[in-house]
Design a protein around this motif. Structure first.
Motif, PDB file in Angstrom:
ATOM      1  N   UNK A  71       0.860  -1.177   0.000  1.00 13.51           N
ATOM      2  CA  UNK A  71       0.000   0.000   0.000  1.00 13.51           C
ATOM      3  C   UNK A  71       0.898   1.229   0.000  1.00 13.51           C
ATOM      4  N   UNK A  72       0.921   1.927  -1.124  1.00 13.44           N
ATOM      5  CA  UNK A  72       1.741   3.134  -1.269  1.00 13.44           C
ATOM      6  C   UNK A  72       0.846   4.352  -1.171  1.00 13.44           C
ATOM      7  N   UNK A  73       1.186   5.247  -0.256  1.00 18.15           N
ATOM      8  CA  UNK A  73       0.376   6.441  -0.005  1.00 18.15           C
ATOM      9  C   UNK A  73       1.137   7.655  -0.535  1.00 18.15           C
ATOM     10  N   UNK A  74       0.595   8.280  -1.564  1.00 18.88           N
ATOM     11  CA  UNK A  74       1.240   9.437  -2.185  1.00 18.88           C
ATOM     12  C   UNK A  74       0.286  10.620  -2.227  1.00 18.88           C
ATOM     13  N   UNK A  75       0.830  11.845  -2.161  1.00 16.29           N
ATOM     14  CA  UNK A  75      -0.041  13.016  -2.286  1.00 16.29           C
ATOM     15  C   UNK A  75      -0.692  13.066  -3.664  1.00 16.29           C
ATOM     16  N   UNK A  76      -1.941  13.472  -3.699  1.00 13.48           N
ATOM     17  CA  UNK A  76      -2.675  13.495  -4.965  1.00 13.48           C
ATOM     18  C   UNK A  76      -3.815  14.499  -4.871  1.00 13.48           C
ATOM     19  N   UNK A 101       5.814   5.587   0.761  1.00 13.30           N
ATOM     20  CA  UNK A 101       5.273   6.928   0.650  1.00 13.30           C
ATOM     21  C   UNK A 101       4.992   7.530   2.012  1.00 13.30           C
ATOM     22  N   UNK A 102       4.003   8.404   2.057  1.00 13.65           N
ATOM     23  CA  UNK A 102       3.675   9.141   3.288  1.00 13.65           C
ATOM     24  C   UNK A 102       2.596   8.415   4.083  1.00 13.65           C
ATOM     25  N   UNK A 103       2.920   7.215   4.510  1.00 10.25           N
ATOM     26  CA  UNK A 103       1.941   6.418   5.240  1.00 10.25           C
ATOM     27  C   UNK A 103       1.770   6.982   6.657  1.00 10.25           C
ATOM     28  N   UNK A 104       0.563   7.379   7.044  1.00 13.43           N
ATOM     29  CA  UNK A 104       0.376   7.992   8.364  1.00 13.43           C
ATOM     30  C   UNK A 104       0.555   6.984   9.495  1.00 13.43           C
ATOM     31  N   UNK A 105       0.979   7.488  10.659  1.00 12.17           N
ATOM     32  CA  UNK A 105       1.185   6.618  11.813  1.00 12.17           C
ATOM     33  C   UNK A 105      -0.089   5.882  12.188  1.00 12.17           C
TER      34      UNK A 105
END
Length: 324
Positions: A71-76, A101-105
């Motif tokens: 699961x890759x979390x990127x700004x969009x 990516x920017x995976x939240x805690x």
């Protein structure tokens, strides 16, 4: 071949198939897991969380070995429902997740509460330290040679891998520019507990992309990739083709460019169509510098067995030299 990674993940070999958009499907993930590594499904390849649930079930039907989900979390500007994909992973009983990516805690906390092992991909030691503080179990340190997004520090694996190993207290696996047993042996000697490979698994028989793409990329050398999106501070390494050359030319225009200037060339749907059609010059094809080390398209089983044989041979030779 036992390392901290094989023990943590319950796999035979310390080799992980990285998540790849449009490529990380059940056919490939199950083949890697059946061969002794860790196969990875790519969550966002599936159009909806329910489709991801179905793909996880399909993968379970193809292997009884451990596999994970990326699961890759990127700004969009229009982000997918990341939280819903996360819930689909948890509901499906998956025990290993690769995040990037920017995976939240909050996501890490939910995964840990569900008893899921977290392998987080980072491109710098500072980001790896932050992920360690947030509770991940394994760091995949991704160096400048990699396909995809290597970050903006431009640090190669020979430096980045041992730097991460020295700074962290959790296991590290090496990612970027690794394609064979020589790379696996080097990663282990540098202190990593295994390797994470994307492009090498993309160029296997089981990878669900057109054979023309595989043949075109495997014929390339270490010089046949290019870094794009430099001016956008979102650097990415791709195979050198007509589309990537157009992107670079636009970025070099006086005054620079914005993402809107290159959007028609780099849209994900266009890249997916390229992988499916086999028209290698129609869209971006992500590839690492390690394509220069690849000269065939093996099965996953043959690839892993060959890698382990090469690795053992190199480690034995290193031991002989060290004892001389």
């Amino acid at each position: 071949m036992k390392t901290a990674i094989t023990e943590l993940l319950g796999i035979r070999y310390p080799i992980v198939q990285g998540g790849m958009m449009w490529v990380g499907r059940a056919e490939l993930a199950s083949a890697v897991s059946n061969a002794g590594g860790l196969g990875i499904l790519t969550a966002l390849t599936q159009p909806t969380p329910d489709a991801l649930r179905a793909e996880i079930d399909r993968c379970r039907g193809l292997t009884d070995q451990p596999f994970g989900v990326n699961l890759t979390v990127l700004p969009s500007a229009n982000p997918p429902p990341y939280a819903d994909y996360l819930q689909a992973i948890i509901d499906s009983g998956v025990k290993i997740v690769e995040t990037a990516g920017n995976c939240p805690k909050e996501f890490f906390d939910r995964l840990k509460a569900a008893g899921i092992k977290i392998l987080h991909k980072c491109t710098s030691v500072r980001h790896a330290l932050s992920a360690q503080r947030n509770g991940v179990d394994i760091i995949s340190i991704d160096s400048f040679e990699c396909a995809g997004h290597p970050g903006e520090d431009d640090v190669g694996g020979l430096v980045l891998i041992p730097a991460a190993v020295k700074a962290l207290t959790i296991p590290v696996i090496a990612s970027g520019g690794i394609a064979d047993g020589y790379g696996l042996a080097a990663a282990l000697v540098l202190g990593a507990q295994g390797v994470n490979m994307g492009t090498r698994f993309m160029l296997t028989q089981e990878a669900p992309i057109h054979s023309n793409i595989k043949e075109s990329v495997v014929q390339g050398s270490e010089r046949d990739t290019v870094v794009i999106f430099r001016t956008l501070k979102n650097s990415g390494r791709v195979f050198r083709n007509e589309i990537s050359e157009q992107v670079v030319a636009i970025e070099r225009r006086p005054g620079g460019c914005t993402f809107e200037d290159v959007r028609p060339l780099v849209m994900g749907a266009r890249g997916r169509a390229t992988l499916e059609s086999g028209n290698v010059n129609d869209g971006l094809v992500w590839a690492s510098q390690a394509i220069g080390l690849m000269n065939d398209i093996p099965t996953c089983k043959d690839l892993l067995e060959r890698m382990i044989g090469e690795c053992r041979k190199q480690l034995a030779q290193a031991s002989l030299v060290a004892s001389a």
